[in-house]
Design an enzyme around this catalytic site. Structure first.
Site, mmCIF file in Angstrom:
data_model
loop_
_atom_site.group_PDB
_atom_site.id
_atom_site.type_symbol
_atom_site.label_atom_id
_atom_site.label_comp_id
_atom_site.label_asym_id
_atom_site.label_seq_id
_atom_site.Cartn_x
_atom_site.Cartn_y
_atom_site.Cartn_z
ATOM 1 N N ASP A 103 42.084 36.511 38.279
ATOM 2 C CA ASP A 103 42.806 37.185 37.212
ATOM 3 C C ASP A 103 44.180 36.590 36.941
ATOM 4 O O ASP A 103 44.536 36.330 35.801
ATOM 5 C CB ASP A 103 42.947 38.667 37.569
ATOM 6 C CG ASP A 103 43.752 39.434 36.548
ATOM 7 O OD1 ASP A 103 43.314 39.496 35.385
ATOM 8 O OD2 ASP A 103 44.828 39.958 36.908
ATOM 9 N N ASP A 106 46.672 36.266 41.964
ATOM 10 C CA ASP A 106 45.909 36.798 43.092
ATOM 11 C C ASP A 106 44.481 36.265 43.033
ATOM 12 O O ASP A 106 44.178 35.339 42.282
ATOM 13 C CB ASP A 106 45.933 38.330 43.067
ATOM 14 C CG ASP A 106 45.443 38.893 41.728
ATOM 15 O OD1 ASP A 106 44.885 38.125 40.914
ATOM 16 O OD2 ASP A 106 45.612 40.106 41.484
ATOM 17 N N TYR A 254 46.204 48.970 38.199
ATOM 18 C CA TYR A 254 46.146 47.556 37.841
ATOM 19 C C TYR A 254 45.854 47.365 36.356
ATOM 20 O O TYR A 254 46.697 46.902 35.605
ATOM 21 C CB TYR A 254 45.118 46.848 38.730
ATOM 22 C CG TYR A 254 45.514 46.950 40.187
ATOM 23 C CD1 TYR A 254 46.456 46.089 40.726
ATOM 24 C CD2 TYR A 254 44.995 47.960 41.009
ATOM 25 C CE1 TYR A 254 46.868 46.197 42.040
ATOM 26 C CE2 TYR A 254 45.396 48.069 42.337
ATOM 27 C CZ TYR A 254 46.338 47.197 42.847
ATOM 28 O OH TYR A 254 46.755 47.319 44.146
ATOM 29 N N GLU A 498 54.568 35.578 37.205
ATOM 30 C CA GLU A 498 53.120 35.554 37.412
ATOM 31 C C GLU A 498 52.381 35.264 36.108
ATOM 32 O O GLU A 498 52.603 35.932 35.099
ATOM 33 C CB GLU A 498 52.626 36.881 37.995
ATOM 34 C CG GLU A 498 51.148 36.837 38.360
ATOM 35 C CD GLU A 498 50.704 38.018 39.200
ATOM 36 O OE1 GLU A 498 49.659 37.914 39.859
ATOM 37 O OE2 GLU A 498 51.407 39.060 39.199
#
Length: 525
Positions: A103, A106, A254, A498
């Site tokens: 994704d 991670d 999430y 990220e």
């Protein structure tokens, strides 16, 4: 007409003033009688023209991130620090979920944003495949798309079952390790008739329907398989309504869903394009348009909210025409187009309805987290709508009485991309690997750990290290700047540092639309 010579005396000046007043009065009357100005339609673009080198280079870089994110048994691996990983994903349930893509930074596989990635990649190829080909990037885009659709097919082993997640995020986020050396359990999560997840099933249906159109001229049998799964998943999503955020509360931390109605419209729209079945068009216009579409209210396009994307997608039907549409369906299509125009009007900085939420550097700014998500997605829609206007010779769009041309929409999109590529107060490219100055500490496990390091689960020294990443996550689009145009290049600053796979998909579509100009197909079939 006017007085060209200097005249002496008061009497001369009086004559000048009287004549000037008459001229002004005549001009005002003429302006009042004159018809409102309308821009002339620009010529319809032909085949792809010259490649814009800046956007072509950026497109080549952006597509490489999909290679970085691949899971499974790699084929023709082009990333030297990546290898095979997660080969047993799904094996406990008797399904092969080894493919797909991680994704973000991670090693989770979240089906909801991954399916959105496939839908947007498909849309980008359908609209701009010729431009990708001219830039020698079409094969890379097709490869990335098929890696995901292979996974999505396997994730749908029976009519009313869909695996929507691989890995436990709580366990995954307690580890900092290379994907090739993962040893933790990776449980799978499914939706079914008793544990519904309408938004994920519908988004997956959209992805498979859109991709079936992409692969139809390349591999007919594979296209048929994709469409078969898409139709089954839409039926499942519509028959067993319920949010996966309610059925599976753990996902709320999430990828929490704010509703599933938009995904149903999105999926039905793509199924209409893929099949030509009027039932799907009626579903989005007559049956559910008024209740689900929020006509007249512009929204932000994202992995969670598909309304703006659906409005632009259905606008192309209204713009280019649908011979079989009923009057009621055409009325609904006009409402989608009207709302799509409200969306693009809100983006243009000189529009009376422009959003004021922008940084001083000119970037649309909606959220601290993943700040580039919304400007990239909004710009993608702006380029699409601009090209619909160009190809249909629609000269302008009216924003509360002020008119804007396709060029205005395109220029807005360019301003956002140029900001991302370095034309910003930080003079920083937010696309890793593009230019000479880009983030060095991307929040990405694989990129942050040397290939020969055997860290086990607890390699957190690589998260907290102040050194630059030993591996470059080429193509990663980091989260982006704060509202004050600043960026803190620290690996543990996941808010800004990220990247995500779905943001890369939208960026690929946007860059593909800007890399050159050409007319778009008036139909996907």
């Amino acid at each position: 007409m006017g007085v060209s010579k200097y005249t002496k005396g008061c009497g001369g000046w009086l004559i000048v003033l009287v004549v000037a007043a008459l001229v002004v009065t005549a001009a005002v009357v003429a302006i009042k009688k004159r018809k409102p100005h309308h821009a002339e339609a620009l010529p319809v673009p032909g085949p792809p023209g010259a490649i814009d080198q800046k956007y072509g280079d950026a497109l080549s870089v952006a597509l490489q991130f999909f290679q970085v994110q691949k899971s499974g048994k790699l084929v023709n691996n082009k990333i030297p620090w990546r290898g095979d990983s997660a080969l047993k994903d799904g094996s406990e349930e008797g399904v092969d979920l080894s493919k797909g893509m991680y994704d973000a930074g991670d090693h989770m596989k979240f089906g909801f944003p991954m399916a959105f990635t496939a839908t947007v990649l498909s849309w980008s190829i359908l609209e701009y495949g010729d431009q990708m080909k001219a830039a020698k990037q079409l094969d890379s885009a097709l490869d990335a798309l098929k890696w995901i659709t292979d996974y999505l097919i396997n994730a749908h082993p029976s009519e009313n079952v869909l695996y929507i997640q691989v890995g436990d995020p709580d366990i995954d986020h307690k580890c900092w390790e290379r994907p090739e050396l993962m040893a933790e359990k990776r449980p799978v999560t499914q939706i079914n008739k008793t544990v519904p997840g309408t938004e994920v099933a519908a988004e997956t249906a959209a992805a498979l329907a859109a991709s079936s159109l992409v692969f139809k001229p390349i591999n007919t049998s594979y296209s048929d398989v994709l469409l078969h799964h898409a139709q089954q998943l839409f039926t499942f999503a519509d028959a067993y309504k319920g949010s996966y955020s309610v059925s599976i509360p753990q996902v709320q931390s999430y990828y929490n869903s704010t509703g599933y109605e938009d995904e149903l419209l999105w999926a039905a729209s793509w199924l209409y394009h893929a099949t030509g079945d009027q039932t799907y068009l009626s579903y989005v216009t007559v049956k559910n348009g008024k209740a689900f579409a929020d006509w007249g209210r512009p929204t932000w396009f994202s992995w969670d909210d598909k309304r703006a994307g659906t409005q632009v997608l259905l606008s192309r039907i209204n713009i280019f025409g649908s011979k079989q549409s009923s009057n009621a369906e055409n009325t609904g299509l006009r409402m989608y187009r009207k709302t799509a125009e409200a969306v693009v009007c809100g983006l243009l900085p000189d529009s009376p309805t422009a959003t004021s939420s922008r940084t001083d550097g000119g970037l649309l700014w909606i959220s601290d987290w993943n700040a580039l998500q919304h400007p990239v997605a909004a710009s993608f829609l702006a380029v699409l709508y601009s090209d619909y206007m160009l190809t249909s010779q629609t000269p302008e769009v009216s924003c509360s009485g002020k008119s804007f041309t396709p060029t205005d929409l395109r220029n807005f999109a360019k301003s956002q991309v140029d900001y991302i590529l370095g034309n910003n107060p930080m003079k920083l490219s937010y696309l890793v690997g593009y230019g000479s100055n880009y983030p060095q500490q991307v929040h990405h496990r694989g990129a942050s750990i040397p290939p020969n390091a055997n860290t086990g689960c607890k390699g957190f020294q690589w998260l907290t290290s102040t050194d630059r990443n030993p591996n470059v996550a080429t193509g990663a689009l980091v989260g982006g700047p704060f509202k004050n145009d600043s960026y803190i290049d620290q690996r543990n600053n996941s808010m800004q540092a990220e990247p995500s796979t779905y943001n890369s998909a939208v960026l690929v579509g946007l860059l593909s639309g800007l890399v050159t100009t050409s007319s778009i197909a008036q139909s996907f079939t």
